[in-house]
Design a protein around this motif. Structure first.
Motif, mmCIF file in Angstrom:
data_model
loop_
_atom_site.group_PDB
_atom_site.id
_atom_site.type_symbol
_atom_site.label_atom_id
_atom_site.label_comp_id
_atom_site.label_asym_id
_atom_site.label_seq_id
_atom_site.Cartn_x
_atom_site.Cartn_y
_atom_site.Cartn_z
ATOM 1 N N LEU A 36 -12.429 5.052 26.406
ATOM 2 C CA LEU A 36 -12.260 4.929 28.029
ATOM 3 C C LEU A 36 -13.269 3.864 28.374
ATOM 4 C CD1 LEU A 36 -12.803 8.859 28.569
ATOM 5 C CD2 LEU A 36 -10.773 7.520 28.306
ATOM 6 N N ALA A 37 -13.991 3.188 27.793
ATOM 7 C CA ALA A 37 -14.539 2.015 28.361
ATOM 8 C C ALA A 37 -13.291 0.921 28.479
ATOM 9 C CB ALA A 37 -15.538 1.421 27.469
ATOM 10 N N SER A 38 -12.469 1.043 27.915
ATOM 11 C CA SER A 38 -11.171 -0.124 28.161
ATOM 12 C C SER A 38 -10.394 0.478 29.439
ATOM 13 C CB SER A 38 -10.520 -0.184 26.886
ATOM 14 O OG SER A 38 -11.265 -1.198 25.931
ATOM 15 N N VAL A 39 -10.090 1.751 29.278
ATOM 16 C CA VAL A 39 -9.329 2.449 30.300
ATOM 17 C C VAL A 39 -9.938 2.299 31.538
ATOM 18 C CG1 VAL A 39 -8.160 4.454 31.135
ATOM 19 C CG2 VAL A 39 -8.225 4.024 28.760
ATOM 20 N N ALA B 160 -2.346 2.880 29.444
ATOM 21 C CA ALA B 160 -3.205 3.606 28.736
ATOM 22 C C ALA B 160 -2.573 4.907 27.928
ATOM 23 C CB ALA B 160 -4.320 4.405 29.856
ATOM 24 N N PHE B 161 -2.433 4.725 26.460
ATOM 25 C CA PHE B 161 -1.872 5.342 25.762
ATOM 26 C C PHE B 161 -2.451 6.421 25.192
ATOM 27 C CE2 PHE B 161 0.274 1.272 25.383
ATOM 28 C CZ PHE B 161 1.469 1.608 25.530
ATOM 29 N N ASP B 162 -1.807 7.700 24.579
ATOM 30 C CA ASP B 162 -2.528 8.651 24.021
ATOM 31 C C ASP B 162 -2.389 8.320 22.396
ATOM 32 O OD1 ASP B 162 -3.859 11.147 23.310
ATOM 33 O OD2 ASP B 162 -2.656 12.407 24.276
ATOM 34 N N HIS B 163 -2.935 9.106 21.596
ATOM 35 C CA HIS B 163 -2.833 9.343 20.120
ATOM 36 C C HIS B 163 -2.957 8.060 19.403
ATOM 37 C CE1 HIS B 163 -0.012 12.731 21.722
ATOM 38 N NE2 HIS B 163 -1.136 13.299 21.309
ATOM 39 N N GLU B 164 -3.788 7.235 19.886
ATOM 40 C CA GLU B 164 -4.018 5.997 18.974
ATOM 41 C C GLU B 164 -4.840 6.447 17.853
ATOM 42 O OE1 GLU B 164 -6.338 2.540 17.505
ATOM 43 O OE2 GLU B 164 -7.319 4.532 18.275
ATOM 44 N N GLU B 165 -5.782 7.461 17.613
ATOM 45 C CA GLU B 165 -6.469 7.715 16.811
ATOM 46 C C GLU B 165 -5.781 8.117 15.728
ATOM 47 O OE1 GLU B 165 -9.443 6.579 16.676
ATOM 48 O OE2 GLU B 165 -10.116 6.364 18.577
ATOM 49 N N LEU B 166 -4.630 8.798 15.929
ATOM 50 C CA LEU B 166 -3.863 9.409 14.896
ATOM 51 C C LEU B 166 -2.631 8.370 14.369
ATOM 52 C CD1 LEU B 166 -3.122 12.776 16.658
ATOM 53 C CD2 LEU B 166 -5.055 12.096 15.002
ATOM 54 N N GLY B 167 -2.714 7.280 14.924
ATOM 55 C CA GLY B 167 -1.464 6.324 14.588
ATOM 56 C C GLY B 167 -0.656 6.081 15.442
ATOM 57 N N SER B 168 -0.635 6.498 16.653
ATOM 58 C CA SER B 168 0.101 5.997 18.003
ATOM 59 C C SER B 168 1.528 6.655 18.069
ATOM 60 C CB SER B 168 0.125 4.765 18.225
ATOM 61 O OG SER B 168 -1.389 4.283 18.389
ATOM 62 N N ALA B 169 1.947 7.366 16.875
ATOM 63 C CA ALA B 169 3.424 7.830 16.800
ATOM 64 C C ALA B 169 3.749 8.937 17.626
ATOM 65 C CB ALA B 169 3.818 7.916 15.404
ATOM 66 N N SER B 170 3.771 8.952 18.835
ATOM 67 C CA SER B 170 4.147 10.164 19.630
ATOM 68 C C SER B 170 4.919 9.660 21.020
ATOM 69 C CB SER B 170 3.069 10.892 20.105
ATOM 70 O OG SER B 170 2.271 10.091 20.987
#
Length: 429
Positions: free
Chosen positions: A233-236, A261-271
């Motif tokens: 969130l610092a970057s967002v 601002a994407f979701d699911h980066e911590e899981l590999g971004s595949a969504s």
């Protein structure tokens, strides 16, 4: 030396942003809310979009948000400058049938999300937040405030706890939130009550656990800022501040500034809302279609575009210096970082490094490099994914922090502000 009043104000605003963003869904909505306040128009993906030239727009897809401002003189081949970040953080996500318990305690059934430092979540007051899908078709955001806690076993009952604490991810990470006998709707009832709906109307939910404590400035000369969800969130927040500052400017002759601002980066971004999904391309294709671009002109614009993939990196740790590269050792308070990796875990190359140096010079800020110790491989970011997905030149950057993936991470106050400054220079280049 003391940080500037402007940097302190930026940190306080970041604390507000994090407090309003306990889940990725809240973060995406907070991005949209803040930009709408300064004149951006929210668009619906299912509707036709207006002509793009001169407009400022934002669209939310689940826990992701993309916003952009099109110069009045933009053409079909105008480049885009994309500042990319992510809205999710490592932690815990609520399981189906979440109300559990034992021995008179009410507990929450949670699943580990990403790669959190498990022990950092112990003995904190935690909140439960996310989205609820209701029987009438509405989707609402819920936030219980401080509700849960993962109590640590007393030292008297584990005399070896200080020799190395290992938590069982199933047995020892289920927070307590009350006393009594569990019933199916208890915990969902807390979420429902927080937003004024009936628990019986909940048909689906995505809810995560977040630290309830507010971000705080502290340390000698107010150098430090500690908060949950600084990754990322610092970057967002830096991107929102930089893009929002353009709301009153007359954009002309430059690139199209885009915040992704994407979701699911911590899981590999595949969504569908992650960087590996089609969200950014979907938006860019529609933006360029609004400028009259054909397929060839869109690709020409992509070839001229840049993406700054902004995510946190490791500051040198004074107690674990051997874990870092012996020469390249970024430090809190010494500026944002350029992230480099020979194995393309980061997308930075020589041309990107030179461009980053120019944007930092324009912003009037110092920059540092980050590279991993050869024996301690680094993680990755949305950078290589975006470069692969779209073929857009990408540079991986961020700020140095300590306690990465902790429930509460540590950053430098001046670095947070400097990241927003260089994001502004990048957008305006």
């Amino acid at each position: 030396m003391p940080v500037s009043p402007t940097a302190l104000a930026h940190a306080e605003d970041l604390a507000d942003f994090v407090a309003a963003s306990p889940s990725s869904y809240h973060a995406a909505e907070e991005v949209a809310r803040r930009l709408e306040e300064v004149g951006f128009v929210r668009l619906d993906e299912e509707q036709a979009w207006p002509a793009q030239a001169g407009g400022r727009f934002v669209v939310v897809r689940d826990g992701a948000a993309i916003a952009w401002a099109v110069p009045a003189d933009a053409s079909a081949t105008t480049a885009s400058h994309i500042f990319g970040a992510h809205t999710d953080s490592p932690g815990f996500k609520l399981k189906p049938k979440p109300t559990t318990g034992a021995r008179g305690w009410l507990q929450a059934g949670v699943e580990v999300y990403g790669g959190p430092l498990l022990n950092s979540w112990l003995d904190r007051e935690l909140r439960l937040a996310g989205r609820l899908a209701l029987a009438d078709g509405r989707v609402v955001l819920a936030d219980t405030g401080a509700l849960l806690r993962l109590p640590q076993l007393a030292i008297h009952l584990d005399r070896e706890a200080n020799s190395g604490l290992a938590l069982d991810k199933q047995l020892q990470t289920q927070p307590v939130w009350g006393l009594g006998e569990p019933s199916e709707e208890d915990l969902l009832g807390e979420l429902a009550a927080s937003v004024g709906v009936d628990a019986a109307d909940i048909r689906g939910f995505d809810a995560v656990v977040a630290d309830s404590a507010r971000g705080a400035v502290f340390g000698k000369d107010d150098a430090f800022f500690a908060s949950g969800r600084l990754d990322d969130l610092a970057s967002v927040h830096a991107g929102v501040v930089a893009l929002g500052a353009l709301a009153s400017s007359s954009l002309a002759g430059g690139a199209i500034p885009v915040l992704a601002a994407f979701d699911h980066e911590e899981l590999g971004s595949a969504s569908r809302s992650g960087a590996a999904g089609p969200f950014l391309e979907d938006v860019l294709v529609r933006v360029y279609a609004g400028l009259g671009a054909d397929a060839s002109e869109q690709r020409r614009a992509f070839a001229a575009s840049w993406c700054l993939s902004s995510d946190v990196g490791h500051s040198v740790h004074p107690n674990y210096a051997h874990k870092h590269d012996p020469v390249v050792q970024p430090l809190l308070g010494s500026g944002p970082i350029l992230k480099v990796n020979a194995n393309q875990r980061y997308a930075t190359d020589a041309v990107g490094a030179a461009a980053w140096a120019a944007w930092c010079e324009t912003a009037g800020i110092a920059s540092q490099e980050f590279v991993s110790n050869n024996g301690v491989p680094c993680g990755s970011t949305i950078g290589p994914i975006t470069a692969t997905r779209l073929g857009i030149r990408t540079v991986d950057v961020g700020i140095p922090i300590l306690s990465m993936h902790s429930a509460r991470e540590l950053a430098g106050v001046s670095d947070l502000h400097d990241l927003a400054r260089v994001a502004g220079a990048f957008f305006s280049a």
